[in-house]
Design an enzyme around this catalytic site. Sequence first.
Site, PDB file in Angstrom:
ATOM      1  N   LYS A   1       0.887  -1.178   0.000  1.00 29.55           N
ATOM      2  CA  LYS A   1       0.000   0.000   0.000  1.00 29.55           C
ATOM      3  C   LYS A   1       0.918   1.218   0.000  1.00 29.55           C
ATOM      4  CE  LYS A   1      -1.774   2.941   1.969  1.00 29.55           C
ATOM      5  NZ  LYS A   1      -1.491   4.355   1.613  1.00 29.55           N
TER       6      LYS A   1
ATOM      7  N   CYS B   1      13.126  10.841   7.971  1.00 33.57           N
ATOM      8  CA  CYS B   1      13.101  10.466   9.388  1.00 33.57           C
ATOM      9  C   CYS B   1      14.500  10.497   9.980  1.00 33.57           C
ATOM     10  CB  CYS B   1      12.503   9.086   9.545  1.00 33.57           C
ATOM     11  SG  CYS B   1      13.515   7.814   8.794  1.00 33.57           S
TER      12      CYS B   1
ATOM     13  N   SER C   1       4.290   8.277  10.010  1.00 30.79           N
ATOM     14  CA  SER C   1       4.317   9.137  11.190  1.00 30.79           C
ATOM     15  C   SER C   1       3.998   8.324  12.452  1.00 30.79           C
ATOM     16  CB  SER C   1       3.306  10.262  11.022  1.00 30.79           C
ATOM     17  OG  SER C   1       2.016   9.716  10.896  1.00 30.79           O
TER      18      SER C   1
HETATM   19  P1  NAD Z   1       1.791   9.136   7.279  1.00 33.42           P
HETATM   20  O1  NAD Z   1       1.775   8.470   8.609  1.00 33.42           O
HETATM   21  O2  NAD Z   1       0.876  10.276   7.042  1.00 33.42           O
HETATM   22  O3  NAD Z   1       1.455   8.069   6.120  1.00 33.42           O
HETATM   23  C1  NAD Z   1       2.116   6.828   6.069  1.00 33.42           C
HETATM   24  C2  NAD Z   1       1.192   5.804   5.400  1.00 33.42           C
HETATM   25  O4  NAD Z   1       0.009   5.650   6.173  1.00 33.42           O
HETATM   26  C3  NAD Z   1       0.761   6.206   4.017  1.00 33.42           C
HETATM   27  O5  NAD Z   1       0.729   5.064   3.220  1.00 33.42           O
HETATM   28  C4  NAD Z   1      -0.625   6.785   4.228  1.00 33.42           C
HETATM   29  O6  NAD Z   1      -1.448   6.609   3.093  1.00 33.42           O
HETATM   30  C5  NAD Z   1      -1.145   5.986   5.405  1.00 33.42           C
HETATM   31  N1  NAD Z   1      -2.008   6.745   6.303  1.00 33.42           N
HETATM   32  C6  NAD Z   1      -2.036   8.086   6.508  1.00 33.42           C
HETATM   33  N2  NAD Z   1      -2.937   8.398   7.456  1.00 33.42           N
HETATM   34  C7  NAD Z   1      -3.480   7.237   7.887  1.00 33.42           C
HETATM   35  C8  NAD Z   1      -4.456   6.905   8.867  1.00 33.42           C
HETATM   36  N3  NAD Z   1      -5.059   7.829   9.597  1.00 33.42           N
HETATM   37  N4  NAD Z   1      -4.770   5.604   9.050  1.00 33.42           N
HETATM   38  C9  NAD Z   1      -4.173   4.652   8.323  1.00 33.42           C
HETATM   39  N5  NAD Z   1      -3.240   4.910   7.372  1.00 33.42           N
HETATM   40  C10 NAD Z   1      -2.902   6.183   7.151  1.00 33.42           C
HETATM   41  O7  NAD Z   1       3.317   9.544   7.001  1.00 33.42           O
HETATM   42  P2  NAD Z   1       3.883  10.402   5.783  1.00 33.42           P
HETATM   43  O8  NAD Z   1       3.506  11.826   5.991  1.00 33.42           O
HETATM   44  O9  NAD Z   1       3.581   9.747   4.495  1.00 33.42           O
HETATM   45  O10 NAD Z   1       5.463  10.221   6.014  1.00 33.42           O
HETATM   46  C11 NAD Z   1       6.212  11.056   6.829  1.00 33.42           C
HETATM   47  C12 NAD Z   1       6.394  10.442   8.201  1.00 33.42           C
HETATM   48  O11 NAD Z   1       7.008   9.172   8.075  1.00 33.42           O
HETATM   49  C13 NAD Z   1       7.311  11.247   9.097  1.00 33.42           C
HETATM   50  O12 NAD Z   1       6.793  11.231  10.405  1.00 33.42           O
HETATM   51  C14 NAD Z   1       8.629  10.492   9.020  1.00 33.42           C
HETATM   52  O13 NAD Z   1       9.483  10.670  10.120  1.00 33.42           O
HETATM   53  C15 NAD Z   1       8.131   9.095   8.938  1.00 33.42           C
HETATM   54  N6  NAD Z   1       9.138   8.209   8.367  1.00 33.42           N
HETATM   55  C16 NAD Z   1       9.753   7.349   9.208  1.00 33.42           C
HETATM   56  C17 NAD Z   1      10.740   6.520   8.721  1.00 33.42           C
HETATM   57  C18 NAD Z   1      11.442   5.571   9.639  1.00 33.42           C
HETATM   58  O14 NAD Z   1      12.201   4.758   9.155  1.00 33.42           O
HETATM   59  N7  NAD Z   1      11.234   5.634  10.951  1.00 33.42           N
HETATM   60  C19 NAD Z   1      11.095   6.562   7.365  1.00 33.42           C
HETATM   61  C20 NAD Z   1      10.421   7.454   6.526  1.00 33.42           C
HETATM   62  C21 NAD Z   1       9.445   8.279   7.041  1.00 33.42           C
END
Ligand code: NAD
Length: 493
Positions: A180, A288, A233
């Site tokens: 996804k 991240c 996130s």
């Molecule tokens: P996000 O949490 O908004 O989205 C991540 C995924 O979850 C996406 O596929 C999105 O479609 C889905 N999603 C979004 N809201 C949702 C919900 N309410 N319920 C279920 N699924 C949902 O994150 P983002 O904005 O795409 O990415 C940035 C974040 O990811 C930052 O916080 C960053 O630090 C983190 N990140 C962490 C790592 C790591 O290795 N720890 C790596 C890359 C990014």
Amino acid sequence: MHMLQFSDPDTEVRNLIGGGWIPGGGPVAELRSPWTGQGIGRLFASSAADVATAVKAAQGPARAWGDLPLKERTAVMFRFRDELFARQDAIANSVSAESGKLLSESRAGLLKGIEVLEFALSLQNLDGGGKMLVSTGVTCEYRREPLGIVAGITPFNFPAMVPMWMIPLAITAGNAFLWKPSDKTPLTSLLLAEAARAAGLPDGVLSIVQGGREAVEAICDHPDIKAVAFVGSTPVARSVYVRATSNGKRALCLGGAKNHIILMPDADPEMAASGILASFTGCAGQRCMASSVVVGVGPVDDIVADLARRAGAMELGRDMGAIITAESVEKLRNAVGRAGSEGAQLLADGRGSIPVAADFGDGNWIGPSVLDHVQPGSQAACDELFGPILSVVRVENLSAALALENESPYGNAASVFTSSGAVAEEVARQAHAGMIGVNIGVPVPREPFSFGGFSDSRFGHGDITGMDGVAFWSRQKKVSQKWSLQKDQNWMN
Ligand code: NAD
């Protein structure tokens, strides 16, 4: 002046189910490039029914693929590597066009993803199991088995790299993988899937369901999905972890971060300034592993001033890419303003920066900001802002710096810039983070060293790459056998 190619606004982002591209039945969303604001595609979101259809179509392929010997699966994955290299320009272009990254950053992310694939290719030589004569005529052995159908949910900021942390290990281990992608950056998934198909990966071994929350919740709830990896996130990571594990699945959910760099007065000034600049402005701060807090210990004014000067000289669109959405830009602008009103000194203020090319005008742009004398406990010091904002907090000594770092609920990365081995060792031992850097601003471990943080940056056990990743996507069977004619009694007979 830019080199990017943008896809047609009518490009349809569909699901890959059983080898066919089928539009999801949920709402349709327009995709816009962060560079220019122009339309680059239309996403058909998936419903729970679409997820169920994808799982059903993957059942037969999962069994057949899992039954193949590891060496045969690996042969396909070798070709996948070739196909990715053959398409690397197109993939990097797609990553940049939809995420706002510079092309060089997109290419580096893909190469890092391919490194995980190369680790997966080595499993056929490294992971032969183990067999031992444990009693007279009795052997015990390990066998690694796939789990069946597994899923991965990925964030917007690394449309190729983060999926490549999961896909090679999960598929080489013999699973069918349901992906996804981020609903903000789904276009690159089409190219990665085409590369896998060109490599000869059987239909249904890699499936894609597009969309957002509804698809994610359906994945967490589906009884035939055995494991869920998530990167995104912290709030969503936590909820996916809770939902998937409460449904009896294994889950590994990587979350957000607020990474600290401890800047010592004995740091090499050039190494520190360039390392910190690259850490907080790389990918426009949207990673991240970005360090967004410098904890300045004692007299580090010259280095901080140099950092601010360099940040102020960066050209948007050439030295730094765009921000994912206009709403995110607004949040970042507000965060800079709030820090200023709370007493921080704005040594560089990115709110006034404009991109180098006129045709970037409708994109999502903000320049790098350096905020000095930020108060510990303030928003700028504690929250993940996810943009090119560096908060400098001043402390008197190393213990105070470590105490501040330890207070963060996150635990992804921490670095120190110093010329003292003893200080470096103290930070490596005392910092509360899964990935530590010494004179390195972005301490991403290279394979085979695995990727993963602590605390609110990672829910679940183990890291997502390296041997931990292999363990996550598989289970170990222990087989004990007796094939002996002699009848001696011992405790195993
Ligand atoms: P996000 O949490 O908004 O989205 C991540 C995924 O979850 C996406 O596929 C999105 O479609 C889905 N999603 C979004 N809201 C949702 C919900 N309410 N319920 C279920 N699924 C949902 O994150 P983002 O904005 O795409 O990415 C940035 C974040 O990811 C930052 O916080 C960053 O630090 C983190 N990140 C962490 C790592 C790591 O290795 N720890 C790596 C890359 C990014």
